[in-house]
Design a protein around this motif. Structure first.
Motif, PDB file in Angstrom:
ATOM      1  N   LEU A 147      14.155  -3.880  -7.707  1.00 48.97           N
ATOM      2  CA  LEU A 147      12.848  -3.171  -8.088  1.00 48.97           C
ATOM      3  C   LEU A 147      12.101  -4.202  -8.431  1.00 48.97           C
ATOM      4  O   LEU A 147      10.976  -4.426  -8.173  1.00 48.97           O
ATOM      5  CB  LEU A 147      13.216  -2.391  -9.424  1.00 48.97           C
ATOM      6  CG  LEU A 147      11.977  -1.611 -10.046  1.00 48.97           C
ATOM      7  CD1 LEU A 147      11.330  -0.917  -8.775  1.00 48.97           C
ATOM      8  CD2 LEU A 147      12.382  -1.002 -11.087  1.00 48.97           C
ATOM      9  N   ILE A 148      12.661  -5.339  -9.317  1.00 52.67           N
ATOM     10  CA  ILE A 148      11.945  -6.549  -9.829  1.00 52.67           C
ATOM     11  C   ILE A 148      11.236  -7.402  -8.428  1.00 52.67           C
ATOM     12  O   ILE A 148       9.985  -7.616  -8.543  1.00 52.67           O
ATOM     13  CB  ILE A 148      12.614  -7.432 -10.353  1.00 52.67           C
ATOM     14  CG1 ILE A 148      13.015  -6.715 -11.841  1.00 52.67           C
ATOM     15  CG2 ILE A 148      11.810  -8.626 -10.750  1.00 52.67           C
ATOM     16  CD1 ILE A 148      13.956  -7.459 -12.427  1.00 52.67           C
ATOM     17  N   VAL A 149      12.090  -7.431  -7.370  1.00 53.83           N
ATOM     18  CA  VAL A 149      11.518  -8.092  -6.177  1.00 53.83           C
ATOM     19  C   VAL A 149      10.628  -7.356  -5.543  1.00 53.83           C
ATOM     20  O   VAL A 149       9.568  -7.939  -5.066  1.00 53.83           O
ATOM     21  CB  VAL A 149      12.785  -8.367  -5.193  1.00 53.83           C
ATOM     22  CG1 VAL A 149      12.497  -8.821  -3.726  1.00 53.83           C
ATOM     23  CG2 VAL A 149      13.914  -9.368  -5.904  1.00 53.83           C
ATOM     24  N   ILE A 150      11.079  -6.026  -5.172  1.00 55.73           N
ATOM     25  CA  ILE A 150       9.767  -5.259  -4.823  1.00 55.73           C
ATOM     26  C   ILE A 150       8.147  -5.299  -5.602  1.00 55.73           C
ATOM     27  O   ILE A 150       7.302  -5.514  -5.024  1.00 55.73           O
ATOM     28  CB  ILE A 150      10.040  -3.821  -4.664  1.00 55.73           C
ATOM     29  CG1 ILE A 150      11.209  -3.629  -3.500  1.00 55.73           C
ATOM     30  CG2 ILE A 150       9.037  -2.697  -4.284  1.00 55.73           C
ATOM     31  CD1 ILE A 150      11.891  -2.157  -3.779  1.00 55.73           C
ATOM     32  N   LEU A 151       8.539  -5.370  -6.872  1.00 56.16           N
ATOM     33  CA  LEU A 151       7.014  -5.581  -7.607  1.00 56.16           C
ATOM     34  C   LEU A 151       6.599  -6.823  -7.514  1.00 56.16           C
ATOM     35  O   LEU A 151       5.289  -6.977  -7.283  1.00 56.16           O
ATOM     36  CB  LEU A 151       7.452  -5.305  -9.167  1.00 56.16           C
ATOM     37  CG  LEU A 151       7.907  -3.792  -9.471  1.00 56.16           C
ATOM     38  CD1 LEU A 151       8.250  -3.623 -10.937  1.00 56.16           C
ATOM     39  CD2 LEU A 151       6.816  -2.966  -9.236  1.00 56.16           C
ATOM     40  N   VAL A 152       7.469  -7.910  -7.397  1.00 59.05           N
ATOM     41  CA  VAL A 152       6.906  -9.066  -7.246  1.00 59.05           C
ATOM     42  C   VAL A 152       5.981  -9.252  -5.913  1.00 59.05           C
ATOM     43  O   VAL A 152       4.881  -9.759  -5.617  1.00 59.05           O
ATOM     44  CB  VAL A 152       7.776 -10.178  -7.288  1.00 59.05           C
ATOM     45  CG1 VAL A 152       7.403 -11.564  -6.972  1.00 59.05           C
ATOM     46  CG2 VAL A 152       8.428 -10.499  -8.715  1.00 59.05           C
ATOM     47  N   VAL A 153       6.745  -8.891  -4.688  1.00 52.69           N
ATOM     48  CA  VAL A 153       5.974  -8.862  -3.498  1.00 52.69           C
ATOM     49  C   VAL A 153       4.924  -8.026  -3.454  1.00 52.69           C
ATOM     50  O   VAL A 153       3.822  -8.172  -2.884  1.00 52.69           O
ATOM     51  CB  VAL A 153       7.059  -7.993  -2.388  1.00 52.69           C
ATOM     52  CG1 VAL A 153       6.530  -8.119  -1.020  1.00 52.69           C
ATOM     53  CG2 VAL A 153       8.332  -8.901  -2.347  1.00 52.69           C
ATOM     54  N   ILE A 154       4.769  -6.824  -3.970  1.00 55.67           N
ATOM     55  CA  ILE A 154       3.492  -5.912  -4.123  1.00 55.67           C
ATOM     56  C   ILE A 154       2.398  -6.735  -4.952  1.00 55.67           C
ATOM     57  O   ILE A 154       1.272  -6.620  -4.303  1.00 55.67           O
ATOM     58  CB  ILE A 154       3.849  -4.641  -4.754  1.00 55.67           C
ATOM     59  CG1 ILE A 154       4.762  -3.811  -4.210  1.00 55.67           C
ATOM     60  CG2 ILE A 154       2.501  -3.913  -5.229  1.00 55.67           C
ATOM     61  CD1 ILE A 154       5.054  -2.578  -4.816  1.00 55.67           C
ATOM     62  N   VAL A 155       2.754  -7.363  -6.007  1.00 56.97           N
ATOM     63  CA  VAL A 155       1.816  -8.152  -6.638  1.00 56.97           C
ATOM     64  C   VAL A 155       1.377  -9.498  -5.915  1.00 56.97           C
ATOM     65  O   VAL A 155       0.302  -9.763  -5.628  1.00 56.97           O
ATOM     66  CB  VAL A 155       2.265  -8.862  -7.906  1.00 56.97           C
ATOM     67  CG1 VAL A 155       1.319  -9.925  -8.713  1.00 56.97           C
ATOM     68  CG2 VAL A 155       2.601  -7.721  -9.028  1.00 56.97           C
ATOM     69  N   VAL A 156       2.134 -10.146  -4.964  1.00 55.95           N
ATOM     70  CA  VAL A 156       1.814 -11.229  -4.107  1.00 55.95           C
ATOM     71  C   VAL A 156       0.835 -10.649  -3.226  1.00 55.95           C
ATOM     72  O   VAL A 156      -0.334 -11.172  -2.774  1.00 55.95           O
ATOM     73  CB  VAL A 156       2.928 -11.970  -3.669  1.00 55.95           C
ATOM     74  CG1 VAL A 156       2.517 -12.925  -2.534  1.00 55.95           C
ATOM     75  CG2 VAL A 156       3.717 -12.568  -4.742  1.00 55.95           C
ATOM     76  N   ILE A 157       1.347  -9.545  -2.540  1.00 54.63           N
ATOM     77  CA  ILE A 157       0.487  -8.971  -1.449  1.00 54.63           C
ATOM     78  C   ILE A 157      -0.945  -8.574  -1.957  1.00 54.63           C
ATOM     79  O   ILE A 157      -2.184  -8.620  -1.345  1.00 54.63           O
ATOM     80  CB  ILE A 157       1.035  -7.788  -0.661  1.00 54.63           C
ATOM     81  CG1 ILE A 157       2.355  -8.087   0.003  1.00 54.63           C
ATOM     82  CG2 ILE A 157       0.177  -7.116   0.079  1.00 54.63           C
ATOM     83  CD1 ILE A 157       3.247  -7.151   0.494  1.00 54.63           C
ATOM     84  N   ALA A 158      -0.760  -7.887  -2.938  1.00 54.20           N
ATOM     85  CA  ALA A 158      -2.391  -7.390  -3.624  1.00 54.20           C
ATOM     86  C   ALA A 158      -3.137  -8.650  -3.967  1.00 54.20           C
ATOM     87  O   ALA A 158      -4.424  -8.732  -3.504  1.00 54.20           O
ATOM     88  CB  ALA A 158      -2.006  -6.649  -4.872  1.00 54.20           C
TER      89      ALA A 158
END
Length: 218
Positions: free
Chosen positions: A15-26
């Motif tokens: 879940l943390i990895v997914i959130l980090v990826v979402i933040v980076v993409i945004a």
């Protein structure tokens, strides 16, 4: 207990990895969209003649220098097209040099920026100035008289037909995109036979973009 804690941490890691990826993409998406946002904000401010906001999005010293070079090139090409045998070429060159300064002064303003961003570049004509703000922004002090209903006469029918046939002015064809990591350009053209020109933004820092140049000979 220790095994249970490790299990929870392992379960939360995806879940943390997914959130980090979402933040980076945004963040990358916002960085990519930053010149489009700057263009939109500048056009709104220029159309409203909001000089304070326009100053935030325009590098006026760089824009003035670019306008000077581009208008000079425009006039040079025009004189070359007239041919060396034209006895008025020298006079035209003198007049052209004299009008460059006032023309640049007129377009390195919020009015000029509004004109550039609405498909109305300088043409290099004597006494040329960018269009003034719309008259609608200064309503008349006295109300206009109420219109008198028109009778259904032949003249009224003719006027109605003329109004229907009168085509509204068409906005210019506009394309925008990156021309490098730190340069973004908006290109305008009114029709197939009309010359194109570009308003060019330069990146300052990561997210800041400023209008700094024009190209009148795309």
């Amino acid at each position: 207990m220790a095994v249970s804690t490790r299990t929870k941490r392992g379960a939360n890691r995806p879940l943390i990895v997914i959130l980090v990826v979402i933040v980076v993409i945004a963040a990358l998406g916002f960085v990519y969209a930053s010149p489009y946002i700057a263009l939109n904000n500048l056009k709104r401010a220029a159309d409203a003649r909001d000089a304070q906001t326009v100053n935030q999005y325009v590098d006026f010293p760089a824009l003035r220098e670019s306008l000077k070079q581009e208008v000079t090139g425009l006039l040079t090409r025009r004189l070359d097209a007239q041919g060396n045998g034209n006895p008025l070429a020298a006079l035209g060159a003198m007049i052209g040099v004299a009008l460059i300064g006032p023309l640049v002064d007129a377009y390195a303003t919020p009015d000029g920026v509004a004109a550039l961003l609405n498909g109305m570049p300088p043409r290099g004509n004597p006494g040329e100035r960018p269009p003034a703000p719309p008259a609608a922004s200064n309503p008349p002090a006295t109300p206009a008289p109420a219109p008198v209903p028109a009778s259904p006469t032949a003249g009224g029918a003719a006027n109605s037909a003329a109004n229907k046939n009168a085509a509204p002015p068409q906005p210019p064809e506009t394309t925008a995109g990156y021309r490098g990591l730190n340069q973004f350009a908006v290109t305008y053209r009114h029709g197939a036979g009309d010359a194109r020109y570009s308003a060019i933004f330069q990146r300052e820092g990561l997210l800041t973009w400023k209008l700094s140049a024009v190209n009148l000979n795309e």
